[in-house]
Design an enzyme around this catalytic site. Structure first.
Site, PDB file in Angstrom:
ATOM      1  N   HIS A   1       0.802  -1.223   0.000  1.00  0.00           N
ATOM      2  CA  HIS A   1       0.000   0.000   0.000  1.00  0.00           C
ATOM      3  C   HIS A   1       0.838   1.278   0.000  1.00  0.00           C
ATOM      4  CE1 HIS A   1      -4.525   0.772   0.981  1.00  0.00           C
ATOM      5  NE2 HIS A   1      -4.138   1.386  -0.116  1.00  0.00           N
TER       6      HIS A   1
ATOM      7  N   ASP B   1      -9.834  -0.817   3.903  1.00  0.00           N
ATOM      8  CA  ASP B   1      -8.618  -1.392   4.482  1.00  0.00           C
ATOM      9  C   ASP B   1      -8.885  -1.817   5.926  1.00  0.00           C
ATOM     10  OD1 ASP B   1      -5.934  -1.928   5.244  1.00  0.00           O
ATOM     11  OD2 ASP B   1      -5.176  -0.255   4.068  1.00  0.00           O
TER      12      ASP B   1
ATOM     13  N   HIS C   1      -6.581  -1.565   8.018  1.00  0.00           N
ATOM     14  CA  HIS C   1      -5.693  -0.651   8.741  1.00  0.00           C
ATOM     15  C   HIS C   1      -5.946   0.786   8.316  1.00  0.00           C
ATOM     16  CE1 HIS C   1      -3.722  -4.617   8.324  1.00  0.00           C
ATOM     17  NE2 HIS C   1      -3.422  -4.429   9.593  1.00  0.00           N
TER      18      HIS C   1
ATOM     19  N   ASP D   1      -3.399   3.115   7.944  1.00  0.00           N
ATOM     20  CA  ASP D   1      -2.266   3.621   7.150  1.00  0.00           C
ATOM     21  C   ASP D   1      -2.053   5.108   7.386  1.00  0.00           C
ATOM     22  OD1 ASP D   1      -2.036   1.059   6.249  1.00  0.00           O
ATOM     23  OD2 ASP D   1      -2.826   1.435   4.245  1.00  0.00           O
TER      24      ASP D   1
ATOM     25  N   HIS E   1       4.246   1.413   4.088  1.00  0.00           N
ATOM     26  CA  HIS E   1       2.867   1.115   3.670  1.00  0.00           C
ATOM     27  C   HIS E   1       1.852   1.472   4.757  1.00  0.00           C
ATOM     28  CE1 HIS E   1       2.251  -3.293   5.325  1.00  0.00           C
ATOM     29  NE2 HIS E   1       2.938  -2.549   6.168  1.00  0.00           N
TER      30      HIS E   1
ATOM     31  N   ASP F   1      -7.290  -2.333  -0.134  1.00  0.00           N
ATOM     32  CA  ASP F   1      -6.275  -3.249   0.376  1.00  0.00           C
ATOM     33  C   ASP F   1      -6.973  -4.585   0.605  1.00  0.00           C
ATOM     34  OD1 ASP F   1      -4.599  -4.756   2.141  1.00  0.00           O
ATOM     35  OD2 ASP F   1      -3.597  -2.910   2.756  1.00  0.00           O
TER      36      ASP F   1
ATOM     37  N   ASP G   1      -6.461  -6.949   2.399  1.00  0.00           N
ATOM     38  CA  ASP G   1      -6.578  -7.453   3.764  1.00  0.00           C
ATOM     39  C   ASP G   1      -7.842  -6.972   4.465  1.00  0.00           C
ATOM     40  OD1 ASP G   1      -6.112  -4.912   4.930  1.00  0.00           O
ATOM     41  OD2 ASP G   1      -4.020  -5.330   5.378  1.00  0.00           O
TER      42      ASP G   1
ATOM     43  N   GLU H   1      -1.827  -5.222  -2.196  1.00  0.00           N
ATOM     44  CA  GLU H   1      -1.538  -6.217  -1.156  1.00  0.00           C
ATOM     45  C   GLU H   1      -2.009  -7.635  -1.492  1.00  0.00           C
ATOM     46  OE1 GLU H   1       0.462  -5.668   1.322  1.00  0.00           O
ATOM     47  OE2 GLU H   1       0.386  -3.522   1.809  1.00  0.00           O
TER      48      GLU H   1
END
Length: 302
Positions: free
Chosen positions: A98, A125, A127, A129, A142, A229, A231, A274
């Site tokens: 990312h 995402d 996360h 970030d 990332h 992303d 994930d 990702e």
């Protein structure tokens, strides 16, 4: 619609190697065919962006690992994304980890500044970030990419492709979030980001969450970018990611989100990152990425 696919096979921003092969995996999963079957024109940017082998590079500052090569690659990506927008294309960017979003968002910011358009980003995402070198527990870039686009972080990255703030935090929303570092959370609150955690999605339901997201952007922007992303998905659906976290989106939830974003009429660019084939099972995650892209570009069951 004219789609320009831009690949950046970069995995310097993360601890786990392998996402540099993500663009190839997505291509092999049938991305071009999926785009063409929708009636769009698909142009792949060639030659690709060249990235040196990580083994021959120095890590550098442990709080900003591989800063120089990431900045160099993201500057090239920013140039290509900006040109795609100015040429009238829908940029579809494939990563890579990312950290490549630093280049994508810089290119979009430069293009829309020239066109005098308001724009925003939906960050899909697990996360945030939104770390800075001071708050990052790992030094992996990332985990800083969205913060950098909003003007927080190292000057070499914040000023990449122009010394201006690329993205207004008031035009940013995140969805699917379920893992934040303590300092990162404070950064996000200070910046005033709009955040829908997985708990919020559970409370509201996906349909209502998407309705609120579309309403949020309709009130604020002329153009919308989405950065996905992989994930954000539950690992049962998308195992091939660098940081798998239980409790993510289901297959149906992410496709509902993608279809509604396409139907909003605001979506003008997208990014998929990702995908890590080293950790995947029979290219399952790359096939999931292609299906997300297909729905973002207008694909529907009926």
């Amino acid at each position: 619609m004219k789609i320009r696919v831009i690949e950046l096979p970069l995995d310097f921003g993360a601890s786990r190697r392998g996402s540099d092969m993500g663009p190839s995996a997505i291509r092999l999963a049938g991305l071009r065919q999926a785009i063409q079957e929708l009636g769009h024109t698909c142009e792949e940017a060639f030659p690709g962006i060249s990235v040196p082998a990580q083994e021959f590079l120095e890590v550098g500052d442990p709080q900003l690992k591989y800063l120089a090569p990431i900045a160099e690659a993201c500057e090239e990506l920013a140039l290509r994304v900006e040109q795609a927008v100015l040429d009238g294309y829908f940029p579809l960017v494939l990563g890579g980890d990312h950290s490549i979003a630093i280049g994508t968002l810089a290119g979009l910011g430069a293009a829309y500044q020239k066109q005098g358009l308001r724009w925003g980003t939906l960050w899909v995402d697990a996360h945030g970030d939104f770390n800075t070198p001071e708050t990052s527990p790992s030094g992996n870039i990332h985990g800083m990419s969205l913060a950098i686009a909003c003007g927080y972080g190292h000057p070499d990255l914040v000023h990449l492709h122009g010394a201006f703030r690329k993205l207004d935090p008031a035009h940013v929303a995140l969805v699917g979030v379920r893992d934040l570092d303590p300092g990162e959370k404070l950064n996000m609150k200070k910046a005033g980001l709009t955040v829908f955690t997985m708990t919020d999605v559970d409370r509201l339901g996906m349909a209502e969450t998407v309705r609120r997201l579309v309403s949020f952007f309709r009130e604020r922007v002329d153009r919308l970018h989405v950065s996905v992303d992989m994930d954000v998905m539950d690992p049962m659906v998308a195992p091939g990611v660098g940081i798998p976290l239980a409790g993510g989106f289901t297959y149906r939830e992410v496709l509902l989100l993608a279809e509604e974003l396409a139907a909003s009429g605001l979506l003008a660019s997208a990014e998929l990152v990702e995908v890590n084939p080293v950790l995947d099972v029979r290219n399952q995650t790359a096939h999931m990425a292609v299906e997300i892209a297909r729905r973002l570009l207008g694909g529907r069951v009926y």
